[in-house]
Design a protein around this motif. Structure first.
Motif, PDB file in Angstrom:
ATOM      1  N   ASN A 184      30.773   0.273 -30.748  1.00 24.09           N
ATOM      2  CA  ASN A 184      31.997   0.780 -30.133  1.00 24.09           C
ATOM      3  C   ASN A 184      33.236  -0.016 -30.518  1.00 24.09           C
ATOM      4  O   ASN A 184      34.241   0.547 -30.925  1.00 24.09           O
ATOM      5  N   GLN A 185      33.181  -1.332 -30.385  1.00 22.06           N
ATOM      6  CA  GLN A 185      34.373  -2.149 -30.553  1.00 22.06           C
ATOM      7  C   GLN A 185      34.308  -3.142 -31.704  1.00 22.06           C
ATOM      8  O   GLN A 185      35.347  -3.583 -32.191  1.00 22.06           O
ATOM      9  N   LEU A 186      33.119  -3.540 -32.115  1.00 25.63           N
ATOM     10  CA  LEU A 186      33.032  -4.507 -33.210  1.00 25.63           C
ATOM     11  C   LEU A 186      33.419  -3.841 -34.525  1.00 25.63           C
ATOM     12  O   LEU A 186      33.131  -2.671 -34.747  1.00 25.63           O
ATOM     13  N   ARG A 187      34.038  -4.599 -35.415  1.00 27.59           N
ATOM     14  CA  ARG A 187      34.686  -3.994 -36.573  1.00 27.59           C
ATOM     15  C   ARG A 187      34.175  -4.503 -37.923  1.00 27.59           C
ATOM     16  O   ARG A 187      34.568  -3.977 -38.952  1.00 27.59           O
ATOM     17  N   THR A 188      33.362  -5.522 -37.947  1.00 31.59           N
ATOM     18  CA  THR A 188      32.952  -6.089 -39.227  1.00 31.59           C
ATOM     19  C   THR A 188      31.517  -5.693 -39.549  1.00 31.59           C
ATOM     20  O   THR A 188      30.728  -5.369 -38.651  1.00 31.59           O
ATOM     21  N   PRO A 189      31.132  -5.750 -40.823  1.00 33.84           N
ATOM     22  CA  PRO A 189      29.763  -5.397 -41.216  1.00 33.84           C
ATOM     23  C   PRO A 189      28.694  -6.278 -40.579  1.00 33.84           C
ATOM     24  O   PRO A 189      27.522  -5.904 -40.562  1.00 33.84           O
ATOM     25  N   ASN A 190      29.099  -7.439 -40.022  1.00 28.07           N
ATOM     26  CA  ASN A 190      28.129  -8.322 -39.382  1.00 28.07           C
ATOM     27  C   ASN A 190      27.360  -7.631 -38.274  1.00 28.07           C
ATOM     28  O   ASN A 190      26.224  -8.003 -37.969  1.00 28.07           O
ATOM     29  N   ILE A 191      27.970  -6.622 -37.657  1.00 27.09           N
ATOM     30  CA  ILE A 191      27.295  -5.954 -36.544  1.00 27.09           C
ATOM     31  C   ILE A 191      26.004  -5.289 -37.011  1.00 27.09           C
ATOM     32  O   ILE A 191      25.026  -5.203 -36.263  1.00 27.09           O
ATOM     33  N   ALA A 192      25.972  -4.850 -38.266  1.00 23.10           N
ATOM     34  CA  ALA A 192      24.739  -4.264 -38.801  1.00 23.10           C
ATOM     35  C   ALA A 192      23.648  -5.318 -38.893  1.00 23.10           C
ATOM     36  O   ALA A 192      22.482  -5.058 -38.565  1.00 23.10           O
ATOM     37  N   MET A 193      24.026  -6.516 -39.303  1.00 24.70           N
ATOM     38  CA  MET A 193      23.064  -7.614 -39.390  1.00 24.70           C
ATOM     39  C   MET A 193      22.537  -7.980 -37.998  1.00 24.70           C
ATOM     40  O   MET A 193      21.348  -8.247 -37.805  1.00 24.70           O
ATOM     41  N   MET A 194      23.425  -7.968 -37.000  1.00 26.58           N
ATOM     42  CA  MET A 194      23.009  -8.271 -35.631  1.00 26.58           C
ATOM     43  C   MET A 194      22.049  -7.212 -35.098  1.00 26.58           C
ATOM     44  O   MET A 194      21.051  -7.526 -34.447  1.00 26.58           O
ATOM     45  N   ALA A 195      22.345  -5.942 -35.374  1.00 29.11           N
ATOM     46  CA  ALA A 195      21.464  -4.863 -34.924  1.00 29.11           C
ATOM     47  C   ALA A 195      20.090  -4.995 -35.557  1.00 29.11           C
ATOM     48  O   ALA A 195      19.061  -4.812 -34.900  1.00 29.11           O
ATOM     49  N   ALA A 196      20.074  -5.328 -36.852  1.00 33.03           N
ATOM     50  CA  ALA A 196      18.797  -5.511 -37.540  1.00 33.03           C
ATOM     51  C   ALA A 196      18.040  -6.707 -36.969  1.00 33.03           C
ATOM     52  O   ALA A 196      16.818  -6.659 -36.778  1.00 33.03           O
ATOM     53  N   ALA A 197      18.764  -7.805 -36.672  1.00 37.79           N
ATOM     54  CA  ALA A 197      18.124  -8.997 -36.126  1.00 37.79           C
ATOM     55  C   ALA A 197      17.492  -8.727 -34.765  1.00 37.79           C
ATOM     56  O   ALA A 197      16.490  -9.345 -34.396  1.00 37.79           O
ATOM     57  N   CYS A 198      18.082  -7.787 -34.013  1.00 35.87           N
ATOM     58  CA  CYS A 198      17.530  -7.425 -32.696  1.00 35.87           C
ATOM     59  C   CYS A 198      16.318  -6.506 -32.806  1.00 35.87           C
ATOM     60  O   CYS A 198      15.586  -6.326 -31.832  1.00 35.87           O
ATOM     61  N   GLY A 199      16.136  -5.882 -33.968  1.00 30.32           N
ATOM     62  CA  GLY A 199      14.988  -4.996 -34.160  1.00 30.32           C
ATOM     63  C   GLY A 199      15.289  -3.519 -34.023  1.00 30.32           C
ATOM     64  O   GLY A 199      14.362  -2.701 -33.950  1.00 30.32           O
ATOM     65  N   PHE A 200      16.566  -3.149 -33.991  1.00 25.10           N
ATOM     66  CA  PHE A 200      16.909  -1.725 -33.915  1.00 25.10           C
ATOM     67  C   PHE A 200      16.568  -1.016 -35.228  1.00 25.10           C
ATOM     68  O   PHE A 200      16.554  -1.623 -36.296  1.00 25.10           O
ATOM     69  N   ASP A 201      16.293   0.282 -35.104  1.00 22.29           N
ATOM     70  CA  ASP A 201      15.981   1.110 -36.270  1.00 22.29           C
ATOM     71  C   ASP A 201      17.227   1.737 -36.880  1.00 22.29           C
ATOM     72  O   ASP A 201      17.236   2.108 -38.050  1.00 22.29           O
ATOM     73  N   ALA A 202      18.250   1.912 -36.055  1.00 25.20           N
ATOM     74  CA  ALA A 202      19.456   2.623 -36.474  1.00 25.20           C
ATOM     75  C   ALA A 202      20.641   2.095 -35.688  1.00 25.20           C
ATOM     76  O   ALA A 202      20.485   1.436 -34.654  1.00 25.20           O
ATOM     77  N   LEU A 203      21.818   2.397 -36.172  1.00 26.17           N
ATOM     78  CA  LEU A 203      23.026   2.161 -35.389  1.00 26.17           C
ATOM     79  C   LEU A 203      23.904   3.395 -35.508  1.00 26.17           C
ATOM     80  O   LEU A 203      23.854   4.119 -36.498  1.00 26.17           O
ATOM     81  N   TYR A 204      24.663   3.645 -34.443  1.00 26.32           N
ATOM     82  CA  TYR A 204      25.628   4.731 -34.555  1.00 26.32           C
ATOM     83  C   TYR A 204      27.020   4.180 -34.286  1.00 26.32           C
ATOM     84  O   TYR A 204      27.231   3.379 -33.383  1.00 26.32           O
ATOM     85  N   ILE A 205      27.931   4.586 -35.138  1.00 30.58           N
ATOM     86  CA  ILE A 205      29.318   4.150 -35.052  1.00 30.58           C
ATOM     87  C   ILE A 205      30.092   5.233 -34.299  1.00 30.58           C
ATOM     88  O   ILE A 205      30.140   6.389 -34.732  1.00 30.58           O
ATOM     89  N   ASP A 206      30.680   4.848 -33.175  1.00 31.19           N
ATOM     90  CA  ASP A 206      31.364   5.816 -32.329  1.00 31.19           C
ATOM     91  C   ASP A 206      32.785   6.043 -32.841  1.00 31.19           C
ATOM     92  O   ASP A 206      33.665   5.214 -32.648  1.00 31.19           O
ATOM     93  N   LEU A 207      32.981   7.180 -33.497  1.00 34.28           N
ATOM     94  CA  LEU A 207      34.302   7.556 -33.993  1.00 34.28           C
ATOM     95  C   LEU A 207      34.997   8.541 -33.057  1.00 34.28           C
ATOM     96  O   LEU A 207      36.100   9.000 -33.357  1.00 34.28           O
ATOM     97  N   GLU A 208      34.344   8.834 -31.930  1.00 29.94           N
ATOM     98  CA  GLU A 208      34.922   9.782 -30.970  1.00 29.94           C
ATOM     99  C   GLU A 208      35.779   9.075 -29.926  1.00 29.94           C
ATOM    100  O   GLU A 208      36.867   9.542 -29.587  1.00 29.94           O
ATOM    101  N   HIS A 209      35.310   7.951 -29.429  1.00 26.62           N
ATOM    102  CA  HIS A 209      35.978   7.294 -28.304  1.00 26.62           C
ATOM    103  C   HIS A 209      36.645   5.973 -28.665  1.00 26.62           C
ATOM    104  O   HIS A 209      37.138   5.280 -27.769  1.00 26.62           O
TER     105      HIS A 209
END
Length: 271
Positions: free
Chosen positions: A26-51
């Motif tokens: 929602n609010q984070l803006r750098t590519p690092n957030i993808a690395m954090m999501a992967a480190a947590c074990g998520f399979d996917a991320l969705y970038i909220d361009l609506e809100h």
């Protein structure tokens, strides 16, 4: 995890009836957030361009980073305008979530915009980030993108619930996704996901998805293990349990409360 050229991990898992856990950006803006999501074990991320104010360029950078880490980047677009979906697909997203899909006609329009002929009429951009810029013929590019692009129709109104069977029957739509916050708000019971009317809606979407061989997703439900268990038993396989904003706020609040409690016990004051 797998590289970008290995295909769309989330779509593969959904096809195998495996659980896909998605991280909301929602609010984070750098590519690092993808690395954090992967480190947590998520399979996917969705970038909220609506809100949120995230730009196309920023979203593209996050998508490319996610693919390099083997997790699926998905964008929740802001409207039914075809360019909203196709531009972010051309720029790295492997799937789109289209909000407020109320009818089968609207679902068919999504397929028309986001899949190449003969399934639709998406404009061919040539090789794209989601294929790792592989050297492929145009027929192979179109075939692979049709195969690997995840199209998610968001069910967020009572009208959409009533039309769930017709929406699910649209060829080319992969997933019916209940936006729990929007749907409950439209029903006049905002945030009351356990309400009988909401449960009826979840069950109706689950039936429609099963009948037409589609996967089912739910967002906006977290920190309720019993309810999440019920959803998984119902057939939900795409689950967004939280976002960067919620995780930061919940973690920060818990730390502040704990430290103030320790300070009060030690007589250090809490002002």
């Amino acid at each position: 995890m797998q590289a970008a050229t290995g295909g769309n991990l989330a779509k593969q898992k959904l096809a195998a009836n495996d659980l896909v856990l998605c991280f909301g950006v929602n609010q984070l803006r750098t590519p690092n957030i993808a690395m954090m999501a992967a480190a947590c074990g998520f399979d996917a991320l969705y970038i909220d361009l609506e809100h949120n104010p995230t730009s196309l360029e920023t979203a593209s950078g996050i998508c490319v980073a996610a693919m390099g880490l083997g997790i699926t980047p998905i964008a929740r677009v802001s409207s039914h305008d075809p360019h909203d979906s196709t531009r972010i697909l051309d720029c790295g997203a492997q799937g789109v979530m289209v909000p407020h899909v109320n009818t089968a006609a609207e679902a068919r329009a999504i397929v028309e915009a986001c899949r190449f002929a003969p399934s639709g009429h998406r404009s061919a951009a040539g090789t794209v980030p989601s294929l790792g810029y592989a050297q492929l013929s145009q027929p192979d590019i179109c075939r692979r993108l049709n195969q690997e692009t995840l199209l998610i129709a968001m069910i967020e109104t009572p009208e959409a619930v009533a039309n769930a069977e017709a929406i699910a029957a649209v060829e080319g739509i992969d997933t019916l996704h209940i936006g729990s916050t929007d749907l409950s708000t439209e029903m006049g019971i905002p945030g009351d996901y356990r309400h009988e009317r909401m449960r009826d809606a979840y069950e109706a979407i689950a039936r429609a998805a099963r009948t037409h061989g589609k996967s089912m997703g739910v967002g906006g439900v977290r920190q309720d293990v019993e309810f999440q268990s019920w959803l998984l038993g119902l057939g939900v396989r795409y689950l967004t349990s939280g976002s960067d904003t919620l995780y930061i706020l919940s973690g920060g609040r818990a730390d502040v409360a704990q430290i103030r409690a320790v300070a009060a016990a030690a007589g250090a004051g809490t002002a």
